[in-house]
Scaffold this active site. Structure first.
Site, PDB file in Angstrom:
ATOM      1  N   ILE A  12       0.835  -1.201   0.000  1.00  0.00           N
ATOM      2  CA  ILE A  12       0.000   0.000   0.000  1.00  0.00           C
ATOM      3  C   ILE A  12       0.867   1.247   0.000  1.00  0.00           C
ATOM      4  CG2 ILE A  12      -1.738   1.301   1.278  1.00  0.00           C
ATOM      5  CD1 ILE A  12      -2.839  -1.329   2.319  1.00  0.00           C
ATOM      6  N   PRO A  48      11.706   6.607  20.529  1.00  0.00           N
ATOM      7  CA  PRO A  48      10.867   7.779  20.262  1.00  0.00           C
ATOM      8  C   PRO A  48      11.662   9.077  20.247  1.00  0.00           C
ATOM      9  CG  PRO A  48       9.820   6.332  21.870  1.00  0.00           C
ATOM     10  CD  PRO A  48      11.210   5.813  21.675  1.00  0.00           C
ATOM     11  N   ASN A  81       3.513  -3.897  14.323  1.00  0.00           N
ATOM     12  CA  ASN A  81       2.161  -3.333  14.291  1.00  0.00           C
ATOM     13  C   ASN A  81       1.731  -2.658  15.581  1.00  0.00           C
ATOM     14  OD1 ASN A  81       1.943  -4.359  11.690  1.00  0.00           O
ATOM     15  ND2 ASN A  81       1.021  -6.272  12.373  1.00  0.00           N
ATOM     16  N   TYR A 131      -2.169 -11.437  13.840  1.00  0.00           N
ATOM     17  CA  TYR A 131      -2.173 -10.257  12.980  1.00  0.00           C
ATOM     18  C   TYR A 131      -3.262  -9.277  13.401  1.00  0.00           C
ATOM     19  CZ  TYR A 131      -2.897  -7.208   8.995  1.00  0.00           C
ATOM     20  OH  TYR A 131      -3.068  -6.101   8.205  1.00  0.00           O
ATOM     21  N   LYS A 135      -2.715  -5.529  15.035  1.00  0.00           N
ATOM     22  CA  LYS A 135      -3.196  -4.327  14.353  1.00  0.00           C
ATOM     23  C   LYS A 135      -4.162  -3.546  15.243  1.00  0.00           C
ATOM     24  CE  LYS A 135      -2.612  -2.947  10.798  1.00  0.00           C
ATOM     25  NZ  LYS A 135      -1.629  -1.925  10.325  1.00  0.00           N
TER      26      LYS A 135
END
Length: 325
Positions: A12, A48, A81, A131, A135
């Site tokens: 994507i 971060p 994820n 998965y 997510k």
């Protein structure tokens, strides 16, 4: 508008990059692990604080997160994820001028839903398998971050560039092999599941629309129509010119910890022909026989709707596969 794109090397992400770079009003910077990225950074391993310093240097007004993993061990999926998303959110909070965040989620976050009912954003997520769980964890981190953020829950993506391990990527390769080697048929597992197949280029348009909008929260990205996987597979067979039968072969279901057979559409990604599949088997999840997006929120808040017919999406999958050297 300055945009920082994460995950531009994925299925994507590549299409999102293409769409954004066509827009003269956007100044796009790509951050990722690959050499082609403007900024080299590993979201799953970096801190971060380090990412926040890059954000201060680029000063993006919007961060688009297309990064993540679809396949792999539970540890890999959680790192890509969930942990990586936590890093992104914390880095944006620490930056001097916190950017808007557009995060790509997945319809797998919803899990099983009532058959025949479009899935609205208000549906309680009950994902099955590593998965979907990973997510959802990432999406919840975004929603609880306090940032100006939107989560696009993308349904079943099709179109050019489809990964070799995906349903149509494997089927197209199996059809090409059958034509080249004059095999009489192509074998596939159960294709009884219904899915909302949305073209990857339409998804890229949705991401761009979300980036320049003020919409927040969860927004479904799909066509609003469910198609049986068998019917979609038949479309790809016809466009390929293969005139042999497409035979479904039921296999003993794989089990996840505690229970449950593999999802029919996921099982369709393995063992597509009589030859052993080249791609690794996908992680099993519990059955999800029906998935169709309620897309009213995308229409009302983003002014977006899918335009590409499934026939065109699958035709482009085949064209790409047939021309591959």
């Amino acid at each position: 508008m300055r945009v920082l794109l994460l995950g531009a090397g994925g299925y994507i992400g590549r299409r999102v990059a293409d769409r954004l770079l066509q827009d003269r009003d956007l100044q796009v910077t790509v951050l990722g692990r690959r050499d082609a990225a403007d900024i080299r950074f590993d979201l799953a391993a970096g801190s971060p604080g380090a990412l926040a310093r890059f954000l201060d240097a680029v000063a993006p007004q919007v961060v688009i997160n297309c990064a993540g993993a679809t396949y792999g061990t539970p540890r890999t999926l959680v790192r890509a994820n969930a942990l990586a998303v936590a890093t992104v959110c914390e880095a944006i909070r620490r930056s001097r001028e916190p950017a808007r965040l557009v995060h790509l989620g997945s319809a797998a976050e919803y899990g099983p839903v009532p058959f025949g009912v479009p899935v609205a954003e208000t549906t309680e997520p009950r994902p099955v398998g590593p998965y979907g769980v990973s997510k959802l964890a990432g999406a919840e981190l975004v929603l609880a971050s306090g940032l100006d953020a939107a989560v696009l829950r993308v349904f079943d993506v099709v179109g050019p560039g489809a990964p070799a391990a995906s349903l149509f990527g494997r089927l197209a390769e199996g059809l090409r092999r059958a034509l080249e080697q004059q095999e009489p048929l192509v074998r596939m597992p159960d294709l009884s599941a219904f899915r909302d197949f949305v073209d990857v280029r339409d998804v890229a348009r949705a991401v761009r629309a979300a980036a320049v909008s003020a919409a927040t929260g969860v927004i479904n990205i799909g066509t609003g129509h469910a198609v049986r996987a068998r019917e979609a597979a038949d479309l790809l067979v016809r466009v390929s010119g293969f005139d042999g039968p497409l035979t479904e072969e039921l296999r003993p279901p794989a089990l996840v910890p505690a229970q449950a057979a593999a999802d029919p559409a996921t099982r369709a990604m393995t063992n597509l022909t009589s030859a052993p599949p080249a791609a690794p088997a996908l992680p099993p999840v519990e059955p999800v026989p029906w998935r169709q997006a309620d897309v009213r929120t995308a229409r009302e808040r983003l002014g977006w709707r899918a335009h590409t017919p499934l026939e065109e999406s699958l035709g482009d999958v085949w064209l790409e596969t047939a021309c591959r050297v």
